[in-house]
Every structure is written in structure tokens, then in C-alpha cells.
Design an enzyme around this catalytic site. Structure first.
Site, PDB file in Angstrom:
ATOM      1  N   THR A  33       0.828  -1.175  -0.056  1.00 26.20           N
ATOM      2  CA  THR A  33       0.026   0.080   0.105  1.00 26.20           C
ATOM      3  C   THR A  33       0.882   1.115  -0.028  1.00 26.20           C
ATOM      4  OG1 THR A  33      -1.415  -1.203   1.313  1.00 26.20           O
ATOM      5  CG2 THR A  33      -2.031   0.954   0.945  1.00 26.20           C
ATOM      6  N   ASP A 229      -4.721  -2.005  -7.913  1.00 26.88           N
ATOM      7  CA  ASP A 229      -4.284  -3.042  -6.390  1.00 26.88           C
ATOM      8  C   ASP A 229      -4.727  -4.334  -6.637  1.00 26.88           C
ATOM      9  OD1 ASP A 229      -3.235  -3.483  -3.862  1.00 26.88           O
ATOM     10  OD2 ASP A 229      -4.886  -2.218  -2.935  1.00 26.88           O
ATOM     11  N   GLN A 260      -1.081 -15.006  -3.474  1.00 25.67           N
ATOM     12  CA  GLN A 260      -2.525 -14.866  -2.542  1.00 25.67           C
ATOM     13  C   GLN A 260      -3.722 -14.793  -3.377  1.00 25.67           C
ATOM     14  OE1 GLN A 260      -1.818 -11.912   0.783  1.00 25.67           O
ATOM     15  NE2 GLN A 260       0.163 -11.432  -0.210  1.00 25.67           N
ATOM     16  N   ARG A 640      -0.611 -14.345   7.985  1.00 23.33           N
ATOM     17  CA  ARG A 640      -1.222 -13.352   8.779  1.00 23.33           C
ATOM     18  C   ARG A 640      -0.496 -12.989   9.989  1.00 23.33           C
ATOM     19  NH1 ARG A 640      -2.452 -10.722   5.425  1.00 23.33           N
ATOM     20  NH2 ARG A 640      -1.251 -12.501   4.199  1.00 23.33           N
TER      21      ARG A 640
END
Length: 716
Positions: A33, A229, A260, A640
DNA sequence: GCTACAGATGTTTTT
DNA sequence: CATCTGTAGC
């Protein structure tokens, strides 16, 4: 000037590469990001007009976040930049040119759940047993087709090459013919109601761009720079949309991670990211492989899991930090013990000062949540389920939305059908059936047919009166929309229809009734808030001196105005503000599916149910492509965790009411020894108390031995 | 129009 | 086993 000193080498290179096609492969936790927002800031600093930049995301959350971060970086000059989800962008383009694709200007967006009902009705008119051909399956297939950019006519001409029907049996063939027929009728049904579904927002936009060089070229000129994105989650239609929008300029930067990609079942196509360099010739590729999130041990487990996948960009994440604690892998007796163990460990963490908000329990499927919930509740540990039941799915909320839709768009038969006799008003099944048939003969919408109920044969006067009453209820309130605020009209409509009293009366349990009424009120409050927000926005824009003249031929305003139409669009595209969200606190343990946890991170993560037939899931074991996706899911789950990761599997589990012996997930094989501590038993332990105690002691011994071994032979 | 019961179904769900 | 859906019967 934007301060870029915080960026690493790879990130900086991605930010500074502003021209030509660029693929940024951003591994989990690699600062994705940041790169996107810095790159946007860099473009604007380079003198690129904010107006000529388009940023596309998949979720509203991501779009909002990007807007905020960009604003923080470059100030309010981001205003001109279009930051949007793919679907919202499609909606805005279609709003500007509805007629070009056969829509009337006030078209509405269906919210998905209604679609299956439409399919079921079509099957009935085709006299196909909906038990033979599951409407949900057909809907999913049509959606897949749409996501691949295949419309009804293309679908028909492709007859026989549908991927999963390669070896077609007699029944498959029948099914396929039915699907083709249903697709065409489905499109007609939507069109006659002036409705589009989510997939249409992309598909119709494509049709528009293919059909109009003028519009397409203007949009190409407008957006000189495009950033996307989560590129691994895009589908065929989105790739084509990007091709149309970039044109020869091709200053297209996509960011994502093929490892992912976990939404293939929903139409996402990993081949988009894998083939980027082929699709956009001359593309540069940059990999962000420094992970700022997880410890070395967690990453080596993650790398080991994903390495086995074929057809991926080869890459290994490296930790920016220490090796940390090894990953704990243990087996437990069954799902109840699993839940209790997790709760016990969480309790000891929180007692030693860890905030519950730093802990998450992740699972493959929602059924696994229940035992965990029970155990956490028993231990008085505060927790929160993410996802799960949405306010949207509540029946009464859907019903009220149906009222709003009919109020705004009288052609929306599907919505009207939902509430035509709710609350009960004397328009029973027979009446509806007769009116429906007549409507079909006369080619009328349902509401219009009801308004002429007196012309329908065989209706008794009472039914006719009830029908006319309903029609005038809507007509009257629709008329009021011209002079009054939508929320005022809606409140009057709902009370005139007797919605609240019906909810209160038709209740088995008063508390449930109260909740339902509260849900309805929450929806109305959201409408009120929406009106206020729009009013404020209009005022702000009027005050801004340098506001550009309205020259947007091809892009409707982000959100219309304080109208019902705007609200419905907003509702469809960004969902309902869940009342529960306001009690969302950051001191709660999070329970979530792995899917819903993508992009999030916690200090302590517990991954439960790592068993064959659960992860990988039973239904994916047949197809190899899907098995790869399961492996990616496992990879997403592991990445995670920031510092502490525990994985468990149960030796036995209740399935459909029966106890089933389980095997550990294949994803637990071949993990690097130095990064894991295994406390696994392959058989169920005996049950007597003394034996249990013995086993516990045994485990304790194993832990110590393991730790000792790790200490004496440090990672080579 | 509502209730009760039988029968089917049981992965994930950004828009 | 548990939950949802559709339908028969009142």
C-alpha cells in the site's frame, strides 16, 4: 516534496518507474500500500495532473484507505484523481451513457440475492425442475461467464467448450443447453426491469467501450496513468477493461501477489497476473520480497508451503526482523478439545498482558467457528466474528430495500414480488399468478399490471381493490419524492404499509421482533445520514472556487445527489453500515475465515482445522488448479501472523453428525524442521484421567526436548 | 395466510 | 447434527 527516505531499494524503484507497463509483485507484508500511495504522490509531484490518474481497487475499504493515505501525502490535490473500485467505476461510466447499452437512466443495481430467485422463475417458465438443475449453480456459472467477459450471445456460440463440461454426459449436455437458454432469458428479465447485476457493471461497460470509439478514446485521453491494486484478484472482464482504457499509452501499473490469489472460485483469474508481461508487451517487473510483518520462522514455513505450487513467479520472502519463535504444530482429540485448547492458551496470553486485539483464530469454513465461540465465551474472552451474517442478509432488511427499489424504479418486478403481499394485504398467490400471466400476455411490468387489475379475468373485487391500493400506495409516495426528502417519504411509506407493526405482530419472540424493527430503523437512519452527507458535499463543492466546470461527459458523479437513486446505488456498491460495526473494538479476539483475513495481521495467530478434506477442502481435491488455490489459502493464513503462530489439527471431528477420523493436512508436510515444533499424535489418546495426565506430562517433556534441541543446534 | 413437517444440504463471498 | 426451504394441510 514527498519524503521517500523510508522506502527500501525495491520499493523506491517501483515508485520511480512511472512510465510504461509495470508489474509489482508485492509479497505478503512487503509494504504494498505504501508503494501505491507513494507512487501516486510521485506522479502528482512530477506534474502529472491528478485528473489523469486512475486508481482501481477491489474493495471499497481499499479505495477509501487509498484516498486517505494519498491525501495525507499530497494534500487535497488528490481530489481530481479517480480512486474507485472496478464496479463503482463501471457504474459511473454506465450512468453517463445508459442508453448506449439499452438501459434507462434510472437503472438500479441488484444486490445479488435476488438473482437466484430470477433464475428459479426462469427455470419454472422453461418447465425445468429446479431440483434437477440447481439455480444457484446456474447463477454461479453465468456469473463466471460474465466475469470472463462472455455475454449471452457469446455464451451460446461457445456451446460445447465450457471448461468443466469437457466430457459431457447426456445430462451435462441438457444442463448446458438449459444454461444457455437461462442466460438469454435472464438478461432479458434484467433489461425489462431496468436492472443490472454486479457482473453487468463490468460487462456492459465493456460493451459500451467496444461499441463507441468516441467514449473509449475520450476516457483513454483522460487517464494517462492507471494503477491497479490486488491485481491477482482481477477477472477476464477487468483485464479487457484495462486494455480498453489504457490504449497505446499503457502507463499501467499493477500491484499484486500471485501467491495470494484465493478468489478463483469467484471468477478471479490468476493468469492475469501471471501473463501480465505477455498481455502488456515491454512490461517491467519488480518484486518486493522484504517482509516487514513476520518473523523468520513464520516466513520459512510460509515459503515451504507455497514452494510446492506449480505455475507461479518464483520468489522467497525474507524477513526484515528476527527468526523469532518456531511455529507450533499440534494435534488434538477433536474440534471441542481444539477450541478449548485455543481458548486456554488465549486466556493465559491475556492474563499475561497481551491485548485480545492482538490475537486471531482463523479457519477454513464458518462451521468451525462455533466450538471456538463457545469456548471463548466460557472463558469470558471478548471476541468478534468478522464477516458472517450481514445486515444485508436479514430478511426484513431485504424487504425494506425492496420497498425502496420499487419506490424508485417501478419496473423492478423482482423487488415488487418480494413485498407484494408483505405485510399481508390480501393479494394472495392466486391473485398474483393471474396478474402475472396477464402481465406476460400484455407485455407489462408487474406494477403496471396490478394497476389495471380490474381488466384481469377471474379476480374477485376484493383482490382488485387490494391491488389498486398497493399501486396507489407507491404512486402516491413516489409523487411525494418530488417535494419531500427521501427519508421522510420512506418513513411515511413504511408506516403506511404497516411494516413495523407487521414485524412486531408476527413475532414468536418479542426480543427478536424488537431486533428486526431496530434493523429496519438502522436502514432508515443510514438513509438520513446519506442525505446529510450529500448535502454537505454539495455545499462544499459550491464553495470551492476552483471547481472545474461540469465537463464529465463519460463519467457520472461519484455519487449522485441526495436522491433515493443515489442511496440505492451507494447501498448496492458499498453495502450497509452494520450497526454492529460501531461496537467493533480493537480489544477483541478476532474469529475469521482465512478468506476474510486477507490483508490483515495479528501478533498471535491460531490456525485451526488443518486436516485433509478441510484444508485442502474436500470439494477441491478433484481439480488440480483448485488444489493450488488451497495451498495459496494456507499460505495466506500463515502470513497473517507477526510473531507467534500455532497450527492445530483434530484427530477426530464431527461431520454431519458423525465422528470421522482425520488426517493432518498435506500442507503440514515437508516444513523446515528448524522452524517448527511438532506436538502431534497420530492416534487418539485414551480417555481415562490418569492416562490423560500422563500424556500431558509427555507433551510437556516433548516441548522441553524440542526447545532444547533448537537451542543446541541453532538454524544453520 | 400461517404452521408444521418433510427433505435436502452442508466452502470460501472483496463487488 | 442443525439449518434452511418448500409445501401440504388447516
Amino acid at each position: 516534496m514527498v519524503d521517500m527516505s523510508g522506502l527500501n531499494q525495491e520499493q523506491l524503484e517501483a515508485v520511480l518507474t512511472t512510465n510504461g507497463p509495470l508489474l509489482v509483485l508485492a509479497g505478503a507484508g512487503s509494504g504494498k500500500t505504501r508503494v501505491i500511495t507513494f507512487r501516486l504522490a510521485k506522479l502528482i509531484n512530477n506534474g502529472v495532473s491528478p485528473k489523469s490518474v486512475l486508481c482501481l481497487t477491489f474493495t471499497n475499504k481499499a479505495a477509501t484507505e487509498m484516498k486517505e493515505r494519498a491525501r495525507a501525502l499530497v494534500g487535497k490535490s488528490v481530489r481530481g484523481t479517480t480512486i474507485s473500485t472496478f464496479h463503482a467505476l463501471g457504474a459511473r461510466i454506465l450512468r453517463a451513457h445508459p442508453e448506449a447499452v439499452g438501459l434507462r437512466p434510472s437503472f438500479t443495481i441488484t444486490d445479488g440475492a435476488e438473482q437466484v430467485g430470477t433464475i428459479r422463475r426462469i427455470l419454472r417458465t422453461l418447465r425445468i425442475d429446479d431440483r434437477k438443475f440447481d439455480p444457484k449453480r446456474i447463477m454461479a456459472q453465468l456469473s463466471q461467464a460474465k466475469n470472463a467477459g462472455i455475454d449471452a450471445s457469446a455464451f451460446r456460440s461457445m456451446e460445447g467448450v465450457l471448461p468443466h463440461l469437457v466430457e459431457a454426459s447426456q445430462e451435462d449436455e441438457e444442463y448446458q443447453l438449459a444454461a444457455i437458454e437461462v442466460y438469454e432469458r435472464y438478461e432479458l428479465a434484467l433489461q425489462s426491469q431496468n436492472v443490472v447485476d454486479f457482473d453487468d457493471l463490468l460487462l456492459l461497460t465493456l460493451r459500451l467501450l467496444h461499441g463507441s470509439d468516441e467514449v473509449r478514446n475520450r476516457l483513454r485521453d483522460r487517464w494517462q496513468y492507471i494503477m491497479v491494486d490486488e491485481y491477482q484478484d482481477t477477472n477476464g472482464a477487468q483485464l479487457e477493461l484495462l486494455r480498453q482504457l489504457t490504449g497505446p499509452m499503457k502507463n499501467l501499473c499493477v500491484v499484486g501477489d500471485d501467491d495470494q490469489s484465493i478468489y478463483g472460485w469467484r471468477g478471479a483469474d490468476v493468469r492475469n497476473i501471471l501473463g501480465f508481461e505477455k498481455h502488456f508487451v515491454g512490461a517491467k517487473k519488480i518484486m518486493l520480497l522484504t517482509n516487514y510483518r513476520s518473523t523468520g520462522h513464520i516466513l520459512s514455513v510460509a515459503n515451504a508451503i507455497i514452494e510446492h505450487n506449480p505455475g507461479r513467479y518464483e520468489k522467497r520472502l525474507r524477513s526484515a526482523g528476527h527468526d523469532g519463535e518456531p511455529v507450533h504444530i499440534s494435534s488434538v482429540e477433536d474440534e471441542e478439545v481444539e477450541a478449548e485448547e485455543v481458548a486456554r492458551k488465549i486466556l493465559s496470553l491475556t492474563e499475561s498482558g497481551v491485548s485480545p486485539g492482538d490475537i486471531a483464530v482463523l479457519f477454513r469454513s464458518n462451521v468451525q467457528a462455533r466450538p471456538v465461540e463457545l469456548a471463548l465465551r466460557a472463558s469470558h474472552i471478548p471476541y468478534r466474528m468478522v464477516g458472517g451474517l450481514n445486515l444485508f442478509d436479514r430478511r426484513e432488511v431485504k424487504d425494506v430495500i425492496a420497498y425502496l427499489r420499487v419506490l424508485h424504479n417501478p419496473d423492478e418486478d423482482q423487488a415488487l414480488r418480494r413485498i407484494v403481499n408483505w405485510p399481508p394485504r390480501g393479494i394472495g398467490d392466486t391473485t398474483i399468478k393471474r396478474v402475472d400471466n396477464w402481465a406476460r400476455e400484455e407485455q407489462l411490468g408487474l406494477l403496471e399490471a396490478l394497476s389495471r387489475a380490474d381488466e384481469v379475468d377471474g379476480l374477485n373485487p376484493r383482490s382488485v381493490a387490494a391491488a389498486l391500493g398497493l399501486v396507489s400506495l407507491f404512486d402516491e409516495h413516489r409523487h411525494r419524492l418530488n417535494s419531500q426528502k427521501s427519508s421522510t417519504v420512506v418513513k411515511k411509506l413504511l408506516s403506511a404499509a404497516g411494516v413495523e407493526s407487521a414485524l412486531l405482530a408476527g413475532a414468536d419472540d418479542p426480543a427478536a421482533a424488537e431486533r428486526r424493527v431496530e434493523n429496519v430503523r438502522a436502514l432508515v437512519r443510514q438513509l438520513e445520514r446519506y442525505e446529510q452527507r450529500m448535502k454537505k458535499k454539495q455545499k462544499n463543492e459550491a464553495m470551492e472556487v476552483d471547481v472545474e466546470p461540469e465537463e464529465d461527459l463519460d463519467l457520472a458523479p461519484e455519487i449522485e445527489n441526495a436522491s433515493l437513486e443515489g442511496f440505492l446505488a451507494d447501498l448496492a456498491l458499498t453495502g450497509i453500515e452494520d450497526a454492529r460495526r460501531k461496537d467493533e473494538r480493537d480489544d477483541q479476539v478476532v474469529l475469521s475465515t482465512i478468506h476474510a483475513a486477507k490483508g490483515l495481521e495479528w501478533l498471535h495467530v491460531y490456525l485451526i482445522g488443518w486436516e485433509e478434506e478441510l484444508l485442502p477442502h474436500r470439494r477441491t481435491l478433484l481439480e488440480h488448479a483448485e488444489l493450488a488455490e488451497e495451498r495459496r489459502l494456507a499460505y495466506v493464513a500463515v502470513t497473517r501472523a507477526k510473531k507467534y503462530l500455532t497450527i492445530t489439527w483434530a484427530r477426530r471431528r464431527q461431520r454431519f453428525g458423525q465422528n470421522v477420523e482425520r488426517q493432518p493436512s498435506r500442507f503440514l508436510e515437508n516444513l523446515p524442521d528448524e522452524s517448527v515444533i511438532r506436538l502431534e499424535d497420530k492416534v487418539n489418546p485414551p480417555k481415562t484421567e490418569s492416562e490423560e495426565r500422563e500424556i500431558a506430562r509427555d507433551w510437556l517433556g516433548k516441548i522441553r526436548a524440542n526447545l532444547e534441541a533448537k537451542r543446541t543446534t541453532p538454524k544453520s
